[in-house]
Design a protein around this motif. Structure first.
Motif, PDB file in Angstrom:
ATOM      1  N   LEU A   1       4.438  10.046  -7.149  1.00 10.97           N
ATOM      2  CA  LEU A   1       5.441  10.343  -8.167  1.00 10.97           C
ATOM      3  C   LEU A   1       4.799  10.601  -9.526  1.00 10.97           C
ATOM      4  O   LEU A   1       5.225  11.492 -10.260  1.00 10.97           O
ATOM      5  CB  LEU A   1       6.457   9.200  -8.265  1.00 10.97           C
ATOM      6  N   PHE A   2       3.779   9.839  -9.859  1.00 12.32           N
ATOM      7  CA  PHE A   2       3.065  10.055 -11.118  1.00 12.32           C
ATOM      8  C   PHE A   2       2.387  11.423 -11.126  1.00 12.32           C
ATOM      9  O   PHE A   2       2.444  12.148 -12.116  1.00 12.32           O
ATOM     10  CB  PHE A   2       2.036   8.945 -11.357  1.00 12.32           C
ATOM     11  N   ALA A   3       1.756  11.780 -10.014  1.00 15.84           N
ATOM     12  CA  ALA A   3       1.100  13.091  -9.916  1.00 15.84           C
ATOM     13  C   ALA A   3       2.127  14.218 -10.012  1.00 15.84           C
ATOM     14  O   ALA A   3       1.888  15.230 -10.675  1.00 15.84           O
ATOM     15  CB  ALA A   3       0.320  13.196  -8.604  1.00 15.84           C
TER      16      ALA A   3
ATOM     17  N   LEU B   1       5.048  14.084 -11.556  1.00 14.68           N
ATOM     18  CA  LEU B   1       5.507  14.117 -12.939  1.00 14.68           C
ATOM     19  C   LEU B   1       4.479  14.813 -13.838  1.00 14.68           C
ATOM     20  O   LEU B   1       4.827  15.656 -14.667  1.00 14.68           O
ATOM     21  CB  LEU B   1       5.780  12.706 -13.450  1.00 14.68           C
ATOM     22  N   ALA B   2       3.212  14.475 -13.659  1.00 16.83           N
ATOM     23  CA  ALA B   2       2.156  15.096 -14.458  1.00 16.83           C
ATOM     24  C   ALA B   2       2.070  16.599 -14.186  1.00 16.83           C
ATOM     25  O   ALA B   2       1.924  17.400 -15.120  1.00 16.83           O
ATOM     26  CB  ALA B   2       0.811  14.429 -14.154  1.00 16.83           C
ATOM     27  N   LEU B   3       2.199  16.983 -12.941  1.00 11.65           N
ATOM     28  CA  LEU B   3       2.157  18.404 -12.594  1.00 11.65           C
ATOM     29  C   LEU B   3       3.355  19.145 -13.187  1.00 11.65           C
ATOM     30  O   LEU B   3       3.221  20.254 -13.705  1.00 11.65           O
ATOM     31  CB  LEU B   3       2.128  18.567 -11.077  1.00 11.65           C
ATOM     32  N   GLY B   4       4.530  18.529 -13.131  1.00  9.41           N
ATOM     33  CA  GLY B   4       5.726  19.142 -13.705  1.00  9.41           C
ATOM     34  C   GLY B   4       5.617  19.322 -15.204  1.00  9.41           C
ATOM     35  O   GLY B   4       5.969  20.373 -15.746  1.00  9.41           O
ATOM     36  N   LEU B   5       5.130  18.295 -15.898  1.00  8.70           N
ATOM     37  CA  LEU B   5       4.969  18.384 -17.349  1.00  8.70           C
ATOM     38  C   LEU B   5       3.923  19.430 -17.733  1.00  8.70           C
ATOM     39  O   LEU B   5       4.108  20.185 -18.692  1.00  8.70           O
ATOM     40  CB  LEU B   5       4.606  17.025 -17.933  1.00  8.70           C
ATOM     41  N   THR B   6       2.839  19.477 -16.982  1.00  7.93           N
ATOM     42  CA  THR B   6       1.799  20.462 -17.247  1.00  7.93           C
ATOM     43  C   THR B   6       2.326  21.877 -17.009  1.00  7.93           C
ATOM     44  O   THR B   6       2.081  22.782 -17.816  1.00  7.93           O
ATOM     45  CB  THR B   6       0.574  20.204 -16.348  1.00  7.93           C
ATOM     46  N   GLY B   7       3.070  22.066 -15.933  1.00  4.35           N
ATOM     47  CA  GLY B   7       3.641  23.377 -15.650  1.00  4.35           C
ATOM     48  C   GLY B   7       4.647  23.806 -16.700  1.00  4.35           C
ATOM     49  O   GLY B   7       4.673  24.972 -17.109  1.00  4.35           O
ATOM     50  N   TYR B   8       5.475  22.868 -17.161  1.00  5.58           N
ATOM     51  CA  TYR B   8       6.459  23.188 -18.189  1.00  5.58           C
ATOM     52  C   TYR B   8       5.758  23.552 -19.502  1.00  5.58           C
ATOM     53  O   TYR B   8       6.136  24.515 -20.170  1.00  5.58           O
ATOM     54  CB  TYR B   8       7.393  21.998 -18.404  1.00  5.58           C
ATOM     55  N   TYR B   9       4.733  22.777 -19.859  1.00  8.12           N
ATOM     56  CA  TYR B   9       3.980  23.056 -21.082  1.00  8.12           C
ATOM     57  C   TYR B   9       3.317  24.431 -20.998  1.00  8.12           C
ATOM     58  O   TYR B   9       3.380  25.223 -21.933  1.00  8.12           O
ATOM     59  CB  TYR B   9       2.920  21.979 -21.315  1.00  8.12           C
ATOM     60  N   LEU B  10       2.689  24.724 -19.878  1.00  5.19           N
ATOM     61  CA  LEU B  10       2.000  26.004 -19.713  1.00  5.19           C
ATOM     62  C   LEU B  10       2.990  27.171 -19.751  1.00  5.19           C
ATOM     63  O   LEU B  10       2.725  28.199 -20.384  1.00  5.19           O
ATOM     64  CB  LEU B  10       1.219  26.015 -18.401  1.00  5.19           C
ATOM     65  N   ALA B  11       4.147  27.014 -19.095  1.00  8.97           N
ATOM     66  CA  ALA B  11       5.153  28.080 -19.105  1.00  8.97           C
ATOM     67  C   ALA B  11       5.670  28.313 -20.522  1.00  8.97           C
ATOM     68  O   ALA B  11       5.844  29.457 -20.952  1.00  8.97           O
ATOM     69  CB  ALA B  11       6.299  27.729 -18.169  1.00  8.97           C
ATOM     70  N   SER B  12       5.910  27.244 -21.265  1.00  8.26           N
ATOM     71  CA  SER B  12       6.393  27.389 -22.640  1.00  8.26           C
ATOM     72  C   SER B  12       5.328  28.027 -23.524  1.00  8.26           C
ATOM     73  O   SER B  12       5.633  28.900 -24.345  1.00  8.26           O
ATOM     74  CB  SER B  12       6.776  26.027 -23.213  1.00  8.26           C
TER      75      SER B  12
ATOM     76  N   ILE C   1       0.836  -1.202   0.000  1.00  3.64           N
ATOM     77  CA  ILE C   1       0.000   0.000   0.000  1.00  3.64           C
ATOM     78  C   ILE C   1       0.871   1.252   0.000  1.00  3.64           C
ATOM     79  O   ILE C   1       0.618   2.207  -0.737  1.00  3.64           O
ATOM     80  CB  ILE C   1      -0.955  -0.007   1.216  1.00  3.64           C
ATOM     81  N   GLN C   2       1.949   1.221   0.797  1.00  2.27           N
ATOM     82  CA  GLN C   2       2.853   2.369   0.850  1.00  2.27           C
ATOM     83  C   GLN C   2       3.555   2.563  -0.495  1.00  2.27           C
ATOM     84  O   GLN C   2       3.696   3.680  -0.966  1.00  2.27           O
ATOM     85  CB  GLN C   2       3.881   2.169   1.959  1.00  2.27           C
ATOM     86  N   ARG C   3       3.979   1.475  -1.129  1.00  5.01           N
ATOM     87  CA  ARG C   3       4.632   1.561  -2.430  1.00  5.01           C
ATOM     88  C   ARG C   3       3.670   2.114  -3.477  1.00  5.01           C
ATOM     89  O   ARG C   3       4.033   2.921  -4.327  1.00  5.01           O
ATOM     90  CB  ARG C   3       5.143   0.190  -2.855  1.00  5.01           C
ATOM     91  N   HIS C   4       2.420   1.693  -3.407  1.00  2.00           N
ATOM     92  CA  HIS C   4       1.405   2.186  -4.334  1.00  2.00           C
ATOM     93  C   HIS C   4       1.173   3.683  -4.135  1.00  2.00           C
ATOM     94  O   HIS C   4       1.013   4.436  -5.104  1.00  2.00           O
ATOM     95  CB  HIS C   4       0.096   1.410  -4.149  1.00  2.00           C
ATOM     96  N   ALA C   5       1.165   4.130  -2.880  1.00  2.00           N
ATOM     97  CA  ALA C   5       0.965   5.555  -2.593  1.00  2.00           C
ATOM     98  C   ALA C   5       2.139   6.380  -3.108  1.00  2.00           C
ATOM     99  O   ALA C   5       1.941   7.461  -3.674  1.00  2.00           O
ATOM    100  CB  ALA C   5       0.780   5.765  -1.093  1.00  2.00           C
TER     101      ALA C   5
END
Length: 75
Positions: free
Chosen positions: A15-17, A19-30, A6-10
């Protein structure tokens, strides 16, 4: 054993969230960076982009009437 799964899944989900937030922020900034080039020159746009952190520090020091130093910025 189940608690570890359960801890590994969390952690994987977080980490996925992240990564998604980082990619979205980079796309929006660009996107906004290129959108801004339609209205102002590249020279002015880069000047604003790189001076923005300095402007924030100066305006904050002026508004709060406190000098900024390394000890405050490392907190």
């Amino acid at each position: 054993m189940k608690h570890e799964a359960i801890q590994r899944h969390a952690v994987t989900g977080a980490l996925f969230a992240l990564l998604a937030l980082g990619l979205t922020g980079y796309y929006l900034a660009s996107y906004l960076d290129f959108l801004g080039l339609q209205y102002i020159s590249a020279r002015l746009e880069r000047l604003i982009l790189f001076l923005y952190p300095t402007m924030v520090v100066v305006l904050t020091a002026w508004l709060y009437r406190q000098a900024s130093n390394r000890a405050k910025s490392s907190r």
